[in-house]
Write a protein that holds these residues in place. Sequence first.
Motif, PDB file in Angstrom:
ATOM      1  N   THR A  39       0.627   5.840   0.689  1.00 48.87           N
ATOM      2  CA  THR A  39       0.215   6.813   1.151  1.00 48.87           C
ATOM      3  C   THR A  39       0.569   8.333   0.740  1.00 48.87           C
ATOM      4  OG1 THR A  39      -0.339   5.783   3.462  1.00 48.87           O
ATOM      5  CG2 THR A  39      -0.363   8.239   3.555  1.00 48.87           C
TER       6      THR A  39
ATOM      7  N   SER B 243      -9.388   6.767   1.664  1.00 47.52           N
ATOM      8  CA  SER B 243      -8.867   5.467   0.887  1.00 47.52           C
ATOM      9  C   SER B 243      -9.319   5.202  -0.553  1.00 47.52           C
ATOM     10  CB  SER B 243      -9.118   4.237   1.770  1.00 47.52           C
ATOM     11  OG  SER B 243      -8.341   4.588   2.941  1.00 47.52           O
TER      12      SER B 243
ATOM     13  N   ASP C 283       0.923  -1.214   0.025  1.00 49.60           N
ATOM     14  CA  ASP C 283      -0.035  -0.076   0.030  1.00 49.60           C
ATOM     15  C   ASP C 283       0.861   1.248  -0.014  1.00 49.60           C
ATOM     16  OD1 ASP C 283      -2.202  -1.840   0.127  1.00 49.60           O
ATOM     17  OD2 ASP C 283      -2.301  -1.537   2.207  1.00 49.60           O
TER      18      ASP C 283
ATOM     19  N   GLN D 277      -4.836   7.467   1.104  1.00 50.71           N
ATOM     20  CA  GLN D 277      -4.277   5.935   1.067  1.00 50.71           C
ATOM     21  C   GLN D 277      -4.563   5.301  -0.176  1.00 50.71           C
ATOM     22  OE1 GLN D 277      -5.708   4.665   4.976  1.00 50.71           O
ATOM     23  NE2 GLN D 277      -4.937   6.240   5.974  1.00 50.71           N
TER      24      GLN D 277
END
Length: 183
Positions: free
Chosen positions: A64, A116, A62, A95
């Motif tokens: 950010t 997100s 992931d 995110q």
Amino acid sequence: MPDMSQNTPLIFRVADLAAKRNTVITLTADAALRKALAETYGVAQIRKLSFQGTLRAVGKTDWTLTGHLGATVVQPCVITLDPVVTRIEEEVARQYISDWQDPEDTEVEMPDDDSSEPLGAEIDVMAAIGEALSLAIPAYPRADGAELGVLLHAEPGVEPLNEDTVRPFAGLADLKKKMDGET
């Protein structure tokens, strides 16, 4: 630290990002980009626009994006059409989640966290900047001291309606006072 002061697209291929070090992003929008954004968001002018931020890996898959957006926007006053200058200072946080799951139900409650989104092959930082800018631009800018007046009109010889005369129970309150002997 790359200088993105020209019309450089702020799209990063995830495969090209270094997971062990942050990618620092500095944008100082040039006149052409500011003009394009002003047209896109329906404002008269964007005098300044800058963004300083960082893309960093979170876990193994992931990402950010965090940063600060600063802009000076000029819009016409909704009452007088005089130019209204607004300074925008916004924190941007997104995110990008690799195992994003779209809800399968047709009716879904909006989550509290709206920062997100699914991680694709690329991260479009300009899209995040544009979204933050569009949400921060005042919908109904007003010049200092500009107030929406009240226009009362009626046919000649007829008293125009106003807020007091259209309230159906205003007369009843006065009648009650008279009946109670208060006047």
